[in-house]
Write a protein that holds these residues in place. Structure first.
Motif, mmCIF file in Angstrom:
data_model
loop_
_atom_site.group_PDB
_atom_site.id
_atom_site.type_symbol
_atom_site.label_atom_id
_atom_site.label_comp_id
_atom_site.label_asym_id
_atom_site.label_seq_id
_atom_site.Cartn_x
_atom_site.Cartn_y
_atom_site.Cartn_z
ATOM 1 N N GLY A 96 0.804 -1.222 0.000
ATOM 2 C CA GLY A 96 0.000 0.000 0.000
ATOM 3 C C GLY A 96 0.835 1.269 0.000
ATOM 4 N N ARG A 97 1.993 1.257 0.676
ATOM 5 C CA ARG A 97 2.871 2.437 0.690
ATOM 6 C C ARG A 97 3.402 2.723 -0.701
ATOM 7 N N VAL A 98 3.718 1.665 -1.446
ATOM 8 C CA VAL A 98 4.218 1.831 -2.806
ATOM 9 C C VAL A 98 3.124 2.410 -3.697
ATOM 10 N N PHE A 107 2.764 10.000 -9.916
ATOM 11 C CA PHE A 107 2.402 9.805 -11.317
ATOM 12 C C PHE A 107 0.891 9.842 -11.528
ATOM 13 N N ALA A 108 0.278 10.918 -11.087
ATOM 14 C CA ALA A 108 -1.161 11.092 -11.305
ATOM 15 C C ALA A 108 -1.420 11.070 -12.812
ATOM 16 N N GLY A 109 -2.423 10.354 -13.207
ATOM 17 C CA GLY A 109 -2.753 10.259 -14.629
ATOM 18 C C GLY A 109 -2.082 9.101 -15.342
ATOM 19 N N ALA A 110 -1.302 8.319 -14.624
ATOM 20 C CA ALA A 110 -0.665 7.145 -15.234
ATOM 21 C C ALA A 110 -1.732 6.151 -15.675
ATOM 22 N N GLN A 111 -1.486 5.491 -16.780
ATOM 23 C CA GLN A 111 -2.426 4.503 -17.305
ATOM 24 C C GLN A 111 -1.714 3.179 -17.526
ATOM 25 N N ASN A 112 -2.505 2.114 -17.633
ATOM 26 C CA ASN A 112 -1.993 0.775 -17.949
ATOM 27 C C ASN A 112 -0.857 0.358 -17.016
ATOM 28 N N VAL A 113 -1.043 0.541 -15.732
ATOM 29 C CA VAL A 113 0.001 0.231 -14.751
ATOM 30 C C VAL A 113 0.110 -1.280 -14.564
ATOM 31 N N GLN A 114 1.329 -1.773 -14.658
ATOM 32 C CA GLN A 114 1.628 -3.182 -14.396
ATOM 33 C C GLN A 114 2.743 -3.228 -13.362
ATOM 34 N N TRP A 115 2.631 -4.150 -12.436
ATOM 35 C CA TRP A 115 3.589 -4.228 -11.331
ATOM 36 C C TRP A 115 4.411 -5.503 -11.409
ATOM 37 N N VAL A 116 5.673 -5.392 -11.027
ATOM 38 C CA VAL A 116 6.561 -6.543 -10.856
ATOM 39 C C VAL A 116 7.158 -6.398 -9.464
ATOM 40 N N ILE A 117 7.012 -7.441 -8.652
ATOM 41 C CA ILE A 117 7.499 -7.416 -7.276
ATOM 42 C C ILE A 117 8.689 -8.360 -7.158
ATOM 43 N N VAL A 172 10.082 -2.859 -6.173
ATOM 44 C CA VAL A 172 8.825 -3.021 -6.894
ATOM 45 C C VAL A 172 8.938 -2.150 -8.142
ATOM 46 N N LYS A 173 8.645 -2.723 -9.281
ATOM 47 C CA LYS A 173 8.750 -1.996 -10.546
ATOM 48 C C LYS A 173 7.346 -1.773 -11.102
ATOM 49 N N ALA A 174 7.054 -0.504 -11.415
ATOM 50 C CA ALA A 174 5.795 -0.156 -12.070
ATOM 51 C C ALA A 174 6.111 0.202 -13.523
ATOM 52 N N THR A 175 5.431 -0.460 -14.436
ATOM 53 C CA THR A 175 5.521 -0.119 -15.851
ATOM 54 C C THR A 175 4.187 0.509 -16.212
ATOM 55 N N PHE A 176 4.228 1.693 -16.813
ATOM 56 C CA PHE A 176 2.984 2.404 -17.079
ATOM 57 C C PHE A 176 3.157 3.375 -18.238
ATOM 58 N N THR A 177 2.041 3.927 -18.660
ATOM 59 C CA THR A 177 2.039 4.925 -19.721
ATOM 60 C C THR A 177 1.687 6.272 -19.105
ATOM 61 N N LEU A 178 2.478 7.281 -19.429
ATOM 62 C CA LEU A 178 2.234 8.636 -18.968
ATOM 63 C C LEU A 178 2.538 9.571 -20.124
ATOM 64 N N ASN A 179 1.571 10.363 -20.511
ATOM 65 C CA ASN A 179 1.729 11.266 -21.661
ATOM 66 C C ASN A 179 2.182 10.511 -22.911
ATOM 67 N N TYR A 233 9.100 3.459 -16.550
ATOM 68 C CA TYR A 233 9.362 2.443 -15.542
ATOM 69 C C TYR A 233 9.782 3.153 -14.255
ATOM 70 N N ALA A 234 9.075 2.905 -13.166
ATOM 71 C CA ALA A 234 9.418 3.491 -11.868
ATOM 72 C C ALA A 234 9.783 2.366 -10.911
#
Length: 150
Positions: free
Chosen positions: A29-31, A39-49, A54-61, A66-67
């Motif tokens: 939950g903290r992540v 990353f407000a407005g991020a779309q299609n977020v996928q997580w790898v733990i 923890v890696k977030a792959t997402f679309t922004l603009n 990758y965060a």
């Protein structure tokens, strides 16, 4: 020094993270909270733990980003693939001057603690070289290997 170590770790981890992903765990939950703030407005977020991050792959603009987060929700760094034309002019000029016989096979920008670095993988028929930007001045060889000729 700490940033150099983190950057090296990111490069290594980026290549192998999916091999050690644990799809059965839920994202801490903290992540998620930290991610939503950053990353407000991020779309299609996928997580790898993984154990380390923890890696977030997402679309922004309309850009895939990758965060990387620590388990406590701290943002460790952000990467995105870019085109050579998106490099600072001085880096692009230096590349064309010193590596004109190589072609680019990978190029990404990394932001860690408000510092940006660029990593470029270039190849010729005999070598594969990973270059790391030296500020916006030029390139340093991060890794170099000789290709195995079959």
């Amino acid at each position: 020094m700490k940033n150099k170590v983190l950057i090296g770790v990111f490069i290594f981890i980026t290549g192998i993270s999916s091999a050690f992903a644990n799809d059965n765990e839920e994202v801490n939950g903290r992540v998620v909270s930290s991610f939503n703030k950053e990353f407000a407005g991020a779309q299609n977020v996928q997580w790898v733990i993984t154990k380390e991050f923890v890696k977030a792959t997402f679309t922004l603009n309309e850009q895939v980003v990758y965060a990387y987060y620590g388990q406590q929700g701290n943002l460790m760094g952000v990467t995105r693939n870019i085109l050579s034309g998106q490099l600072p002019i001085s880096l692009l000029t230096d590349f064309k001057k010193n590596y004109s016989n190589y072609w680019i096979t990978d190029l990404f920008e990394m932001a860690v603690n408000s510092e940006n670095a660029y990593y470029m993988t270039v190849e010729d028929s005999d070598h594969k070289i990973v270059l790391k930007s030296n500020g916006t001045i030029g390139w340093d060889v991060f890794k170099k290997e000789r290709k195995q000729n079959l």
